[in-house]
Design an enzyme around this catalytic site. Structure first.
Site, PDB file in Angstrom:
ATOM      1  N   ALA A 101      23.665  54.611  56.570  1.00 24.39           N
ATOM      2  CA  ALA A 101      23.759  53.776  55.389  1.00 24.39           C
ATOM      3  C   ALA A 101      24.881  53.502  55.301  1.00 24.39           C
ATOM      4  O   ALA A 101      26.030  54.350  55.936  1.00 24.39           O
ATOM      5  CB  ALA A 101      23.097  54.623  54.318  1.00 24.39           C
ATOM      6  N   GLY A 103      27.008  50.451  52.053  1.00 25.15           N
ATOM      7  CA  GLY A 103      27.774  50.069  50.539  1.00 25.15           C
ATOM      8  C   GLY A 103      28.610  49.158  50.636  1.00 25.15           C
ATOM      9  O   GLY A 103      29.102  49.201  51.193  1.00 25.15           O
ATOM     10  N   THR A 104      29.384  48.498  49.193  1.00 23.24           N
ATOM     11  CA  THR A 104      30.093  47.845  49.087  1.00 23.24           C
ATOM     12  C   THR A 104      31.429  48.963  49.195  1.00 23.24           C
ATOM     13  O   THR A 104      32.073  48.172  49.529  1.00 23.24           O
ATOM     14  CB  THR A 104      29.673  47.855  47.252  1.00 23.24           C
ATOM     15  OG1 THR A 104      28.473  46.983  47.269  1.00 23.24           O
ATOM     16  CG2 THR A 104      30.478  47.025  47.058  1.00 23.24           C
ATOM     17  N   PHE A 105      31.072  50.469  49.233  1.00 28.93           N
ATOM     18  CA  PHE A 105      33.321  50.513  49.230  1.00 28.93           C
ATOM     19  C   PHE A 105      32.908  51.924  50.351  1.00 28.93           C
ATOM     20  O   PHE A 105      34.003  52.330  50.522  1.00 28.93           O
ATOM     21  CB  PHE A 105      32.680  51.760  47.616  1.00 28.93           C
ATOM     22  CG  PHE A 105      33.132  50.645  46.148  1.00 28.93           C
ATOM     23  CD1 PHE A 105      34.475  50.233  46.640  1.00 28.93           C
ATOM     24  CD2 PHE A 105      32.164  50.803  45.635  1.00 28.93           C
ATOM     25  CE1 PHE A 105      34.892  49.498  45.716  1.00 28.93           C
ATOM     26  CE2 PHE A 105      33.032  49.873  44.145  1.00 28.93           C
ATOM     27  CZ  PHE A 105      34.113  49.577  44.599  1.00 28.93           C
ATOM     28  N   GLY A 106      31.472  52.199  50.733  1.00 27.97           N
ATOM     29  CA  GLY A 106      31.716  52.995  52.449  1.00 27.97           C
ATOM     30  C   GLY A 106      30.694  52.828  52.817  1.00 27.97           C
ATOM     31  O   GLY A 106      29.894  52.488  52.926  1.00 27.97           O
ATOM     32  N   VAL A 108      27.772  55.825  54.975  1.00 23.26           N
ATOM     33  CA  VAL A 108      27.450  56.817  55.536  1.00 23.26           C
ATOM     34  C   VAL A 108      27.621  57.134  56.574  1.00 23.26           C
ATOM     35  O   VAL A 108      25.972  56.804  57.495  1.00 23.26           O
ATOM     36  CB  VAL A 108      26.086  57.479  54.390  1.00 23.26           C
ATOM     37  CG1 VAL A 108      25.518  59.047  54.414  1.00 23.26           C
ATOM     38  CG2 VAL A 108      26.046  56.931  52.605  1.00 23.26           C
ATOM     39  N   LYS A 121      30.428  60.720  53.412  1.00 22.75           N
ATOM     40  CA  LYS A 121      30.344  59.094  53.060  1.00 22.75           C
ATOM     41  C   LYS A 121      31.742  59.274  52.848  1.00 22.75           C
ATOM     42  O   LYS A 121      32.705  59.597  52.477  1.00 22.75           O
ATOM     43  CB  LYS A 121      29.850  58.695  51.192  1.00 22.75           C
ATOM     44  CG  LYS A 121      29.964  57.954  50.537  1.00 22.75           C
ATOM     45  CD  LYS A 121      28.948  57.254  49.866  1.00 22.75           C
ATOM     46  CE  LYS A 121      29.005  56.092  49.007  1.00 22.75           C
ATOM     47  NZ  LYS A 121      27.953  56.220  47.538  1.00 22.75           N
ATOM     48  N   ASP A 244      23.651  54.490  37.863  1.00 20.04           N
ATOM     49  CA  ASP A 244      22.752  53.897  39.386  1.00 20.04           C
ATOM     50  C   ASP A 244      21.573  54.540  39.345  1.00 20.04           C
ATOM     51  O   ASP A 244      21.780  55.054  40.865  1.00 20.04           O
ATOM     52  CB  ASP A 244      24.384  53.546  40.244  1.00 20.04           C
ATOM     53  CG  ASP A 244      24.053  52.862  41.339  1.00 20.04           C
ATOM     54  OD1 ASP A 244      22.668  51.812  40.626  1.00 20.04           O
ATOM     55  OD2 ASP A 244      23.937  51.957  42.561  1.00 20.04           O
TER      56      ASP A 244
END
Length: 405
Positions: A101, A103-106, A108, A121, A244
């Site tokens: 996966a 996302g915005t900051f990193g 996984v 992560k 979140d």
């Protein structure tokens, strides 16, 4: 002593002086007679061998050699590793495998740590500038110290973290493992690493999508809701807001037990300061969050109400609506997702209470747990069985806004 002997002795002394490095400190054999003299056509400087204490010179020379050797050994030997903090992991034990996966900051990854399956992560905060990255890292270090102490069956177990990435290797695209030989690509120094236990059941979002036609039984809906409610109640008891809460951040183990995950924007609730700003995911944000007003842990309660609706309907709330649409309907009109007519009253009441417009009117998660525990699912009734023509045509009446929140 002959001139030749004097020259030989002088040469030897000069040789020793170069090794020793400071002939002027060599003691004379006796009295204050001159150790140095000038002789020869070029008036060269000679050392009087009969005035040098060769035994003492050898002792001092040996000491100097020992000192040089010791300093060399110290510089050649690796420094002992700094002691790891309580939450720090040993990156040498971490094997990062395939990406699962991003996302915005990193990103996984799946991997293993010390032989156990883990999710890794890798957070990258360097793109916003050094000052921002530094602030992120400082906050990260404070909060992981709290996360590593959490212990609850409905919260993903925190394995550890690392602020340094010098030994970290990410597998190249298409590779399934870092190979352990340093063949992966390096990562920026601004990265931090979070390692948590790996859950083999996937996400709640995937489960709901796979049941979009058949739906989940009422018993399973309540069980999943209880898992989430208990996990959130535990976090709130520790003064922690998740911020979140959504189906994508809820993981399932092999037995389909739900575990709260992804603490990327979680925050330890400060009693002396207010939290503001748009934090979370569109569709799950409470009205006060959408408006940029101060908020507290009740924003998680609101998000729980949305996730409960999604779990019952096996659909995503506001799937086809823009930020402007959601903000207008949720904040200005007080609308919420349309609850199907087949939804049992006990469950619909929890939804409407949790997503109330006013945070003070929303229940604490501990109360939600108590309400869910009272629901009787033994008869097997109360599942989402469409009974109206509109429900049959649409699959469920889950794709609109419902007035009266």
């Amino acid at each position: 002593m002959s001139d030749a002997g004097s020259s030989i002795a002088g040469g030897a002394a000069r040789g020793r002086s170069r090794s020793f490095g400071c002939i002027s400190n060599v003691p004379a054999a006796g009295g204050n007679d001159a150790v140095f003299l000038r002789a020869g056509p070029d008036d060269e400087m000679y050392v009087r061998a009969d005035k040098i204490d060769l035994k003492n010179l050898d002792v001092q020379l040996e000491k100097k050699r020992s000192q040089v050797w010791l300093e060399h050994q110290r510089s050649a030997s690796p420094r002992p590793e700094a002691l790891l903090l309580e939450w720090e992991i040993d990156l040498a034990k971490l094997d990062i495998q395939n990406q699962i996966a991003h996302g915005t900051f990193g990103v996984v990854y799946r991997g293993t740590y010390d032989g156990h399956d883990v999710a890794v992560k890798v957070l990258d905060w360097g793109h916003d500038g050094q000052d921002t990255a530094t602030r992120h890292r400082e906050a990260f270090e404070k909060e992981v110290a709290v996360w590593q102490k959490l212990d609850h069956p409905n919260v993903t177990k925190f394995v550890g973290a690392s602020m340094g990435t010098s030994q970290l290797r990410i597998p190249r695209r298409g590779s399934t493992s870092s190979g352990g030989g340093g063949g992966g690509r390096a990562v920026p120094n601004e990265c931090c690493v979070v390692v948590v236990e790996f859950q083999h059941g996937g996400t709640l979002k995937t489960l709901l999508y796979n049941h979009r036609d058949k739906k989940l039984s009422y018993k399973k809906v309540v069980r999943l809701a209880l898992d989430l409610a208990r996990g959130l109640s535990y976090l709130h008891s520790k003064k922690i807001m998740h911020r979140d809460v959504k189906a994508e951040n809820m993981l399932l183990d092999r037995k389909r037990r739900l575990k709260i995950a992804d603490f990327g924007v979680a925050r330890v609730e400060a009693q002396s300061s207010e939290v503001t700003g748009l934090t979370g995911t569109l569709g799950y944000m409470a009205p006060e969050v959408l408006q940029g007003k101060p908020y507290d842990h009740k924003c998680d309660v609101y998000s729980f109400g949305i996730v409960l609706w999604e779990t019952y309907c096996c659909a995503m709330a506001y799937a086809n609506h823009s930020l402007a649409d959601i903000s207008y309907h949720v904040v200005k009109l007080g609308n919420r997702p349309d609850i199907p007519r087949s939804c049992p009253r006990a469950l619909s009441d929890i939804m409407t209470r949790c997503w109330d417009q006013r945070p003070d009117n929303r229940p604490e998660m501990s109360e939600v747990v108590a309400l869910l525990e009272k629901i009787d699912t033994s008869s097997g009734k109360g599942g989402m069985t469409p009974t109206h023509a509109y429900d049959v045509a649409q699959g469920c009446s889950c794709f609109g806004f419902n007035r009266g929140a």
